[in-house]
Each structure stands twice: as structure tokens, then as C-alpha cells.
Enzyme design. Structure first.
Site, PDB file in Angstrom:
ATOM      1  CD  GLU A  95      -2.921  -0.702   2.509  1.00  0.00           C
ATOM      2  OE1 GLU A  95      -3.408  -2.314   2.742  1.00  0.00           O
ATOM      3  OE2 GLU A  95      -2.859  -0.196   3.138  1.00  0.00           O
ATOM      4  CB  CYS A 116       2.978   7.507   3.543  1.00  0.00           C
ATOM      5  SG  CYS A 116       3.674   6.506   4.697  1.00  0.00           S
ATOM      6  CB  CYS A 123       7.954  -4.468   8.503  1.00  0.00           C
ATOM      7  SG  CYS A 123       9.197  -3.636   9.737  1.00  0.00           S
ATOM      8  CB  CYS A 127       7.720  -1.737  16.200  1.00  0.00           C
ATOM      9  SG  CYS A 127       9.680  -0.934  15.826  1.00  0.00           S
ATOM     10  CB  CYS A 130       4.022  -1.026  14.094  1.00  0.00           C
ATOM     11  SG  CYS A 130       4.041  -0.555  11.966  1.00  0.00           S
ATOM     12  CB  CYS A 344       3.017   7.728   7.191  1.00  0.00           C
ATOM     13  SG  CYS A 344       2.814   8.718   6.331  1.00  0.00           S
TER      14      CYS A 344
HETATM   15  N1  SAH Z   1      10.263   1.333   9.546  1.00  0.00           N
HETATM   16  C1  SAH Z   1      10.556   2.699   9.037  1.00  0.00           C
HETATM   17  C2  SAH Z   1       9.697   2.816   8.514  1.00  0.00           C
HETATM   18  C3  SAH Z   1       8.070   2.867   8.661  1.00  0.00           C
HETATM   19  S1  SAH Z   1       6.689   3.116   9.941  1.00  0.00           S
HETATM   20  C4  SAH Z   1      10.315   2.984  10.552  1.00  0.00           C
HETATM   21  O1  SAH Z   1       9.912   2.426  11.779  1.00  0.00           O
HETATM   22  O2  SAH Z   1      10.615   4.445  10.735  1.00  0.00           O
HETATM   23  C5  SAH Z   1       6.965   4.793   9.794  1.00  0.00           C
HETATM   24  C6  SAH Z   1       6.778   5.606  10.587  1.00  0.00           C
HETATM   25  O3  SAH Z   1       5.568   4.989  11.571  1.00  0.00           O
HETATM   26  C7  SAH Z   1       7.020   5.544  11.788  1.00  0.00           C
HETATM   27  O4  SAH Z   1       7.574   6.623  13.256  1.00  0.00           O
HETATM   28  C8  SAH Z   1       6.615   4.314  13.142  1.00  0.00           C
HETATM   29  O5  SAH Z   1       6.941   4.094  14.439  1.00  0.00           O
HETATM   30  C9  SAH Z   1       5.586   4.816  13.027  1.00  0.00           C
HETATM   31  N2  SAH Z   1       4.308   4.639  13.298  1.00  0.00           N
HETATM   32  C10 SAH Z   1       3.124   2.445  13.407  1.00  0.00           C
HETATM   33  N3  SAH Z   1       2.544   2.784  13.501  1.00  0.00           N
HETATM   34  C11 SAH Z   1       2.016   4.224  14.056  1.00  0.00           C
HETATM   35  C12 SAH Z   1       0.600   4.340  14.756  1.00  0.00           C
HETATM   36  N4  SAH Z   1       0.674   2.948  15.293  1.00  0.00           N
HETATM   37  N5  SAH Z   1       0.792   5.670  14.999  1.00  0.00           N
HETATM   38  C13 SAH Z   1       1.550   6.094  14.514  1.00  0.00           C
HETATM   39  N6  SAH Z   1       2.511   5.762  14.070  1.00  0.00           N
HETATM   40  C14 SAH Z   1       3.080   4.937  13.700  1.00  0.00           C
HETATM   41 FE1  SF4 Z   2       8.240  -1.976  10.611  1.00  0.00          FE
HETATM   42 FE2  SF4 Z   2       6.803  -0.787  11.873  1.00  0.00          FE
HETATM   43 FE3  SF4 Z   2       8.398  -1.024  13.164  1.00  0.00          FE
HETATM   44 FE4  SF4 Z   2       8.459   0.730  10.940  1.00  0.00          FE
HETATM   45  S1  SF4 Z   2       7.622   0.928  13.029  1.00  0.00           S
HETATM   46  S2  SF4 Z   2      10.607  -0.621  11.218  1.00  0.00           S
HETATM   47  S3  SF4 Z   2       7.490  -0.144   9.907  1.00  0.00           S
HETATM   48  S4  SF4 Z   2       7.322  -2.589  12.543  1.00  0.00           S
END
Ligand code: SAH
Ligand code: SF4
Length: 362
Positions: A95, A116, A123, A127, A130, A344
Site C-alpha cells: 500500500e 508515503c 516488516c 515494533c 505497528c 504512514c
Molecule cells: N520502518 C520505518 C519506516 C516505516 S514506519 C520506521 O519505523 O521508521 C513509519 C513511521 O510510522 C514510524 O515512525 C513508525 O513508528 C510510525 N508508526 C507505526 N505505527 C504507528 C501508529 N500506530 N501510530 C502512529 N505512528 C505509527
Molecule cells: Fe517495521 Fe513498523 Fe517498526 Fe517501522 S515501525 S520498523 S514498519 S515494525
């Protein structure tokens, strides 16, 4: 690569295309014609490159493949964020999100059309907050699949995209080779011509790759997803921190800012009771001052099936005010509907699993 395997034409840099053409005993000006068809006229097949002799087009078609990604579904409307669900040639779904001209996100101007984009299918970094990590990791995207997200969205929306954030599904620095190749194509005068300052790569903190990126001549922007100012907090929510702890990450960032003109950004999702205490704000301010970084505070967006929630509005504002009082440039996303936040980093659940299943023909 096997001798018989075709080369994906939209993953080639200009100089590589010229070399390929030399190998086919073709004149080098053909490379100019081809990139013109690919990135200006945006044709979707070699056959449509009508100023190349037919016999040549046939030889090219034998040598090169021409990727396409299909739009399976679009969610959202013209003046809000629009989410595009794509099917890749191997059937995998990814996406991307188009964020219309809106308050500045990562670029310096406020009137930019941002997309974005994703860099991986799923991934591997897991995290805890996420959605992208929830279903695990499938594979890296190729450079052409990264570039194709932009071309397909420009075509479908009729908008000219002028700001790119690598904040979709996946960890861009875990796919560094293809991401850098894609950025070269996106940035090139023969390619999509998007200025390096309008390209932001976000990482969860792959310290060695941050240094590698620092050694690249491209003046792109880097956003580091910190989300915790101490190992104690980061370890709770980001498994990557056990490999590269806060100090290792910050010293990679030191290296990065020593090599780049662009200011670094810390992304900091505010999660109630996890990372939103005053002590975290003070330490975050210290880290930001050390690197002359700015901070983007993002109220956590609820993800179905995950336990976290965003702090109260008061708590968010208090956290912001501590950073500002300590002289750190900081913003707090306050958009109504949380459209941009939703855009994002948590794309997968935006198109719910059920919708995604429905989108795939049986
Ligand atoms: N993997 C990379 C890029 C993709 S995630 C990274 O982690 O930076 C892009 C951003 O979206 C990151 O800062 C991530 O922590 C944030 N993000 C992920 N889940 C989220 C959520 N539930 N609410 C707000 N931001 C979120
Ligand atoms: Fe992967 Fe989501 Fe962590 Fe970014 S925030 S590294 S997309 S698990």
C-alpha cells in the site's frame, strides 16, 4: 542472475542502460529516448516506444522486462488522504498513501503533494505498536516496484507528486541497496526529477545502515523513529533496540549529521503510559540538542488488536512544551481525523484484512 533472466528496465540507472545498449550494439542516444518514454511520456510497454525501430523494440522486449503494479483498490477521497492498494507481479499486496497539499510534514514547503511509499512486503522488525510488522516479513521490494508506486499514483490521481516519504510498509534501511537505487531514479533529471530535499527516509534505528546512508552523496532527509529516550522504554516497544541501543543509534546519528547538510528529524509516537512522561521529554530534548535535530510528535494511532492508546491532549501538549522550553524545534500532529497519522507506518490495517482478502480474486 541467470543468463536467460530478463532485466527490469525501470530498475536501471541511466549509465547502466547505456552499457546495456552498447552490449546490444546500439547507439547511446537510444538511452535518452528510452528514459524519455519511461519517465516523461510514461508508456507502459516497450512496444509503445514508437520512435524506436520495430526490430529494436522486439530485441529490447527479449532482453528487458517491463514491470507494472496494478491498483486493486483506492480508499479515501480527493481532498483527504487516499490509500492505494497495489498488487505486485508476484501477487503480493502493498500500500501507498497520497497525502494532498497540507501542513508541512517533512519537506520545507507546505503546499506539497506527498506520497508515503512502501519498501518491503511486511516488516521483520516487529515494533510492538505497528501494524506493518503484525503479519511478518515477506520480501524486499525491487527498485522498480518502489518507483512504480509513484508513477501509478500520479497516473491514477492526475496529481504531480513532489514530496516522498519512505514511511510505508517496511524498514527502508533493511533494503538499502534497492532503496538507494530507487531514490537515484526518483531524483534524477532523466527520471522523476524530485529534489533530494523532498525525499525523506525513515528508519527504526539500523545504526550501521545509517552510517552507510551518510556516506552516500545524496542530500536526502533522514527521520529516525526514536519513540523512547532511554533503553528501558525503547526495549519495551522496539526489538531493534536490543541490537542497537540508544547510544549506538545516537552515535550513528552523530556520524550522519557530520556528513549531511540536512537537519535530522526524530519521530516520536506518543503512547499513553509508555513513553510520554516528563522525564522522557527532557531526555529526548537532550538527544535532539546533541544532534540539532527537530522532533515530530505523533499521537499514537490505535491499531486493531494492539493494546496501546494515545495520551490525553493535555499530556501531548505538556510533552511538546517541555521540548520547546528546552529550545528544540518540535511539532505535534493535531490534524482532525488523524488522517495523516494514519497514512504512514500502519498501512496494513488501514485496509482491513477482510478488505484485503476481498480485493484478491479467488
Ligand atoms: N520502518 C520505518 C519506516 C516505516 S514506519 C520506521 O519505523 O521508521 C513509519 C513511521 O510510522 C514510524 O515512525 C513508525 O513508528 C510510525 N508508526 C507505526 N505505527 C504507528 C501508529 N500506530 N501510530 C502512529 N505512528 C505509527
Ligand atoms: Fe517495521 Fe513498523 Fe517498526 Fe517501522 S515501525 S520498523 S514498519 S515494525
Amino acid at each position: 542472475m541467470k543468463a536467460t533472466e530478463k532485466i527490469e528496465i525501470k530498475s536501471l540507472l541511466f549509465s547502466e542502460l547505456q552499457t546495456e545498449l552498447q552490449g546490444l550494439a546500439e547507439r547511446s542516444y537510444r538511452a535518452d529516448q528510452i528514459v524519455d518514454w519511461l519517465y516523461k511520456k510514461r508508456v507502459d510497454s516497450i512496444e509503445k516506444m514508437t520512435d524506436l525501430p520495430l526490430s529494436l523494440r522486439k530485441r529490447f522486449a527479449d532482453r528487458f522486462s517491463f514491470s507494472k503494479i496494478d491498483i486493486v483498490r483506492v480508499l479515501g477521497s480527493r481532498d483527504t488522504t487516499r490509500k492505494f492498494l497495489f498488487r505486485l507481479s508476484d501477487g503480493n499486496l502493498i500500500e501507498s498513501v497520497l497525502i494532498p497539499a497540507s501542513p508541512a510534514l517533512y519537506g520545507e514547503k507546505s503546499d506539497r503533494q506527498t506520497i508515503c511509499i512502501s519498501t518491503q512486503v511486511g516488516c521483520a522488525y516487529g515494533c510492538k505498536f505497528c501494524a506493518s510488522g503484525l503479519e511478518g516479513f515477506s520480501r524486499n521490494l525491487c527498485a522498480n516496484e518502489i518507483v512504480d508506486q509513484i508513477i501509478a499514483i500520479e497516473r491514477a490521481s492526475g496529481e504531480k507528486i513532489d514530496n516522498i516519504v519512505f514511511m510505508g510498509m517496511g524498514e527502508p534501511l533493511a533494503n538499502l541497496k534497492n532503496v538507494i537505487r530507487a531514490i537515484r531514479i526518483i531524483n534524477a533529471s532523466w527520471g522523476l526529477r524530485i529534489g533530494a530535499r523532498h525525499i525523506t527516509v525513515s528508519t527504526s534505528g539500523l545504526a550501521p545502515q545509517i552510517k552507510k546512508l551518510a556516506d552516500e552523496p545524496l542530500q536526502i532527509r533522514l527521520a529516525v523513529s526514536l519513540h523512547g529516550a532511554t533503553d528501558e522504554v525503547r526495549n519495551q516497544i522496539m526489538p531493534i533496540n536490543r541490537r542497537y541501543n540508544v547510544e549506538t543509534l545516537l552515535s550513528a546519528c552523530d556520524y550522519y549529521v557530520a556528513h549531511k547538510k540536512q537537519r535530522l528529524t526524530f519521530e516520536y509516537i506518543l503512547i499513553a503510559g509508555v513513553n510520554d512522561a516528563d522525564t522522557q521529554a527532557h531526555l529526548l530534548a537532550q538527544h535532539a540538542r546533541r544532534l540539532s535535530a527537530k522532533v515530530n510528535l505523533i499521537p499514537y494511532n490505535a491499531v486493531e488488536g494492539l493494546e496501546w492508546s494515545r495520551p490525553s491532549r493535555n499530556r501531548q501538549e505538556k510533552f511538546l512544551s517541555i521540548l520547546r522550553a528546552e529550545g528544540v524545534p518540535a511539532t505535534l500532529r493535531r490534524e482532525k481525523g488523524h488522517d495523516i497519522d494514519a497514512a504512514c507506518g500502519q498501512l496494513r490495517l488501514q485496509t482491513s484484512r477482510q478488505e484485503r482478502r476481498r480485493a484478491v480474486p479467488a
